[in-house]
Design a protein around this motif. Structure first.
Motif, PDB file in Angstrom:
ATOM      1  N   GLU A  26       2.188  16.568  -0.113  1.00  0.00           N
ATOM      2  CA  GLU A  26       3.277  16.013   0.692  1.00  0.00           C
ATOM      3  C   GLU A  26       4.637  16.545   0.274  1.00  0.00           C
ATOM      4  O   GLU A  26       5.642  16.231   0.921  1.00  0.00           O
TER       5      GLU A  26
ATOM      6  N   SER B 142       7.018   3.668  -0.742  1.00  0.00           N
ATOM      7  CA  SER B 142       8.236   4.363  -0.337  1.00  0.00           C
ATOM      8  C   SER B 142       9.386   3.397  -0.066  1.00  0.00           C
ATOM      9  O   SER B 142      10.531   3.655  -0.461  1.00  0.00           O
TER      10      SER B 142
ATOM     11  N   THR C  60       0.813  -1.211   0.000  1.00  0.00           N
ATOM     12  CA  THR C  60       0.000   0.000   0.000  1.00  0.00           C
ATOM     13  C   THR C  60       0.850   1.266   0.000  1.00  0.00           C
ATOM     14  O   THR C  60       0.362   2.338  -0.297  1.00  0.00           O
ATOM     15  N   ASP C  61       2.115   1.138   0.351  1.00  0.00           N
ATOM     16  CA  ASP C  61       3.041   2.271   0.400  1.00  0.00           C
ATOM     17  C   ASP C  61       4.279   1.901  -0.404  1.00  0.00           C
ATOM     18  O   ASP C  61       4.969   0.934  -0.087  1.00  0.00           O
TER      19      ASP C  61
ATOM     20  N   THR D 196      -3.834  16.771  -2.635  1.00  0.00           N
ATOM     21  CA  THR D 196      -3.558  15.354  -2.383  1.00  0.00           C
ATOM     22  C   THR D 196      -3.808  14.524  -3.633  1.00  0.00           C
ATOM     23  O   THR D 196      -3.116  13.532  -3.889  1.00  0.00           O
TER      24      THR D 196
ATOM     25  N   GLU E  82       4.908  11.530  -5.448  1.00  0.00           N
ATOM     26  CA  GLU E  82       4.281  11.853  -4.176  1.00  0.00           C
ATOM     27  C   GLU E  82       3.164  12.871  -4.384  1.00  0.00           C
ATOM     28  O   GLU E  82       3.158  13.637  -5.349  1.00  0.00           O
TER      29      GLU E  82
ATOM     30  N   ARG F  20      -0.453  14.246  -8.324  1.00  0.00           N
ATOM     31  CA  ARG F  20       0.824  13.567  -8.118  1.00  0.00           C
ATOM     32  C   ARG F  20       1.904  14.272  -8.923  1.00  0.00           C
ATOM     33  O   ARG F  20       1.750  14.490 -10.129  1.00  0.00           O
TER      34      ARG F  20
END
Length: 909
Positions: free
Chosen positions: A291, A257, A254-255, A452, A287, A455
């Motif tokens: 963010e 990073s 789900t992430d 948000t 991102e 991207r």
């Protein structure tokens, strides 16, 4: 691929010719449309060619509506969400704003499914409270569009039905080719059938058959899996630099990073050397704009607009925002202001007081920013008016440059972020089409969500490698495909029906994720798409994720399992330069150090901590907290007890006082303590703390009466030690000329020195913190078992004992003055009759000789003092606990040293 419409098929090799003849290619997703354009352009000869007529399904429908004058105009995404939220808020006024947003998202999805699958509103009847609420909201929305203020507009989900009503006016091509559609919804079937009836030739691409090998790799955990993937990509690119590679991620990831970090470390190992270089190793979803560094700070500043007061954390973030007006010129002064307010525990700050304070008046740019925030008009207005006001505020706060010569030039990354933000801000003007005036809170919420959703994609060194969700793989083509995290829990996916629609309705119409059978059929289609996506497919999974033991997906359980590649060597592939950073920096006789007993304590904890704190003057910034800090509470208790024993002097005097007199003494002591200390607290907090102090002091005095008779010999007695002592235990600490001997002063102030009836001295230091075992005052070997490196964990009282010259008949103790936890904690030679002050008799794990303890303290304190004077400053914590509250991790890099140590063990194995 299902051929539910009995559509004729066409080979992929014939697509280009058909498009040249006027056909249009429609795809199931925008990603597939881009992939087809890439493939088709690559096939064509010449530097310049026409853009192929390739569209995603929904984009094509939207384009068709633009050519039909009678068609209603669809709301954009932001307008539609606002309208649903307004409808739900009116229907459910008691529901929170956050819940309304979530309900609106579910309602939009549910309504789109109802339109796609042609579900009648009657199906929602008796379907539960969620379905009945959805029916109410849909009816309200339909009234808006039928004869209300939104006549001539429509929801995006209504586009297909509206096109069916105007199918004769659709500017349709002679041939339509379909790609990536595993199934067709009822609405898609109706549209395609209507196009066929109108003379359009509709064809679908032939289903590809799996071609090539599929390999399964098992990795110990998710990080090992990511490193395996990075290693495989590195190897493939070394063999064929222009190979098109995809990493398809299952729902378990789900992430992204952690995955992108490992890919960057392996594929672009130098990227960490330049923090300003935002180039990524591969193409990956960027991102969120909200963010990114600049825009996250900008949104924070906007969140402060119109407030009358700020928390310290809000103000601190404002002070250190590098994009704020004149940051470069005021940077050091703003940092000093932050440190000052931390020291004074300014937990809440009034903007009006800040503007008038001498500290802020010395920072004109910061003062103007605070004034702009304080004067912000929060009254409701149109979205267009808010957009203009926000732009002006950003100019006045420095986020938007105004072209002055002294303004610092912005980096390319900052410019990209600001340009993207301006586009988002301007797009909010469209909200005026569905609402009148909105509040500042509502507008700021819309702005945050819009940021948000956007991207910001970074440049990629290997643009031929990309990360995509596994669910979007259908129809895509690559040279090599790696599928990540394909374990049994993530694939096939779990049963997850749409929450607003009755499950029976979803099963009846065969909606996605509505039943186990439907899920398995979809999984089979997706698995076939995976096998067709590339000639070489590699599947990987982690045997353990989030503490769970995992097995591979049932779709790959029959494959031979290989072990994932280890790439420790790749992580450390950069050329390394070695240097000896253990050189000592002796203390010069002229250098004055401060710190009292903490110098020895820090040297015991870690030589580097002592060097950084007392030689370099580095200190971790404190945190503010509401109310009174624990250290201030301790100081108040100390001052009150000092006053009390100055008045009493002996236990007998205390015992002779009546209860009323004791309470009067306590009350006077509390007033004395508060008058001797400056604390900026409100009256309610002050009153509460005074009541607490009264109870604590009364309980402590009762404990003092349980002791054998004593008198107070000294209160707040000052001692000065010069360390290291020139001779201790026969050792000459600083051999050589006496003028070359270096010492430092340790100033000590003991809270009390009592003398009992036998003439024994008892040194007492008040402590309002947690219980401290006397074992921490004794010598212990370091974590590595080196007995020669013994260090006292808590050398405060041992230093007091050394400074006061306590002997074998004396005692030293903490007086723990703490609510519900009153006690003495100390050591002595023979039992002196005070509970908590233990005799050194060799029992209960205690030493068997008090004089030996005093001698060991003296020796160890001098050893540590000698280390400090000689300049020992290596990063050598006594144990892991010594690092827990250090605050110097970023300077000493202890975590990196631990990683290096772990890698050495891996290499040894």
């Amino acid at each position: 691929m299902s051929n539910q419409l009995n559509l004729p098929s066409i080979d992929a090799s014939d697509v280009s010719a058909s498009l040249n003849a006027g056909a249009v290619l429609l795809t199931s997703s925008s990603r597939l449309a881009l992939d087809w354009k890439r493939r088709l352009v690559t096939e064509r000869v010449g530097l310049v060619c026409e853009t192929p007529e390739v569209f995603a399904w929904q984009a094509w429908l939207n384009a068709l509506t633009m050519d039909i004058a009678a068609m209603p105009v669809a709301l954009n995404r932001m307008q539609e969400r606002c309208l649903w939220e307004q409808t739900i808020s009116h229907d459910l006024p008691e529901v929170s704003t956050a819940s309304v947003r979530g309900l609106a998202g579910h309602a939009i999805e549910a309504y789109a499914l109802m339109q796609d699958f042609q579900v009648d509103m009657a199906e929602l009847a008796f379907g539960g409270s969620e379905a009945e609420a959805l029916a109410r909201w849909i009816k309200v929305m339909q009234l808006h569009f039928s004869d209300g203020v939104y006549a001539g507009r429509m929801l995006s989900a209504d586009t297909g039905l509206q096109l069916l009503q105007h199918i004769e006016q659709v500017n349709q091509p002679e041939t339509i080719l379909l790609s990536g559609f595993e199934t067709y919804s009822p609405l898609q079937k109706r549209l395609l059938s209507a196009l066929q009836s109108s003379g359009c030739n509709v064809m679908q691409l032939k289903a590809d058959l799996p071609s090539g090998a599929t390999t399964l790799f098992a990795c110990s955990d998710e990080i090992s899996e990511y490193r395996h993937i990075a290693s495989r990509i590195k190897t493939l690119l070394e063999q064929t630099p222009h190979l098109r590679i995809a990493v398809a991620t299952s729902a378990a990831i789900t992430d992204l990073s952690a995955l992108t970090r490992e890919l960057d470390d392996v594929l672009v190992p130098t990227h960490r050397l330049d923090p300003t270089d935002m180039t990524r190793s591969i193409s990956v979803s960027g991102e969120a704009l909200s963010e990114t560094p600049m825009i996250s700070q900008l949104i924070h500043v906007l969140g402060l607009a119109g407030k009358s007061s700020l928390s310290f954390q809000e103000f601190s973030t404002l002070l250190f925002s590098p994009w704020l007006k004149d940051y470069t010129s005021e940077r050091l002064a703003r940092a000093a202001l932050d440190a000052k307010y931390r020291q004074y525990n300014r937990h809440s700050l009034s903007l009006s007081s800040l503007i008038d304070s001498p500290d802020v008046r010395q920072l004109p740019a910061l003062q103007s920013v605070i004034r702009a925030l304080m004067l912000w008009d929060k009254r409701s207005r149109s979205a267009n008016a808010w957009v203009k006001a926000v732009h002006e505020l950003l100019k006045s706060t420095g986020f938007v440059p105004q072209g002055h010569e002294d303004e610092e030039l912005r980096s390319n990354r900052d410019i990209r972020q600001m340009n993207a933000f301006r586009d988002v801000l301007t797009s909010l003007v469209a909200v005026d089409a569905v609402t009148s005036n909105i509040s500042w809170t509502q507008f700021l919420s819309l702005l945050r969500r819009a940021c948000t959703d956007v991207r910001l994609v970074s440049m990629a060194k290997y643009s031929n490698v990309e990360v995509i969700p596994l669910t979007q793989i259908s129809g895509l083509r690559f040279d090599h495909l790696l599928v990540a995290a394909l374990d049994g829990e993530s694939f096939p996916p779990v049963f997850r029906p749409q929450p607003m629609l009755p499950v029976r309705v979803q099963m009846k119409y065969g909606m996605p994720m509505s039943s186990g059978a439907q899920l398995f059929e979809s999984a089979q289609q997706l698995w076939q798409a995976v096998q067709c996506a590339a000639p070489c497919v590699e599947i990987s999974y982690a045997k353990q994720r989030d503490g769970k033991e995992l097995l591979p997906s049932s779709f790959v359980a029959d494959l031979e399992e290989h072990t994932g590649e280890a790439i420790i060597s790749l992580i450390t592939a950069l050329p390394m330069e070695g240097m000896d950073d253990l050189s000592v920096v002796p203390l010069s006789p002229e250098q004055h150090v401060k710190g009292g007993t903490s110098i020895i304590k820090n040297q015991s904890s870690c030589p580097f901590r002592a060097f950084a704190t007392h030689r370099l003057g580095i200190a971790a910034l404190g945190e503010t907290s509401p109310g009174i800090e624990a250290s201030s509470k301790g100081s108040l208790i100390h001052l009150a007890l000092e006053y009390i024993w100055q008045q009493l002097q002996t236990q007998a005097t205390l015992a002779a006082l009546a209860d009323d007199a004791v309470m009067e003494l306590i009350h006077a002591a509390i007033l004395h303590a508060w008058n001797s200390t400056y604390l900026s607290v409100d009256e309610r907090t002050r009153s509460f703390e005074q009541k607490r102090m009264s109870a604590v002091l009364r309980a402590w005095l009762e404990l003092e009466l349980e002791r054998p008779d004593f008198r107070v010999e000294a209160i707040e007695q000052s001692y000065v030690m010069r360390l290291p002592e020139f001779a201790w235990q026969g050792h000459d600490v600083n051999a050589g000329d006496a003028s070359e001997r270096t010492q430092f002063e340790v100033n000590i102030k003991a809270d009390r020195m009592d003398v009992d009836a036998s003439g024994r001295r008892i040194l007492i230091d008040y402590k309002t913190g947690a219980r401290q075992s006397t074992s921490k005052w004794l010598l212990h070997a370091s974590d590595d078992g080196d007995a020669s490196a013994e260090r006292i964990e808590e050398p405060q009282l041992p230093q007091y004992a050394l400074a006061a010259g306590l002997g074998v008949d004396d005692a030293v103790a903490f007086a723990r003055v703490r609510s519900s936890d009153m006690a003495f904690e100390g050591l002595c030679g023979d039992d002196i009759g005070i509970k908590g002050i233990a005799a050194c008799d060799g029992k209960r794990g205690l030493p068997d000789d008090w004089q030996d303890v005093l001698d060991d303290w003296k020796m160890n304190i001098n050893v540590l003092a000698t280390e400090f004077v000689e300049g020992r400053c290596d990063v050598s914590p006594r144990n892991a606990a010594a690092c827990q509250y250090c605050g110097f991790e970023a300077i000493c890099r202890i975590d990196e040293m631990r990683v290096d140590h772990a890698l050495e063990h891996i290499d040894e194995r």
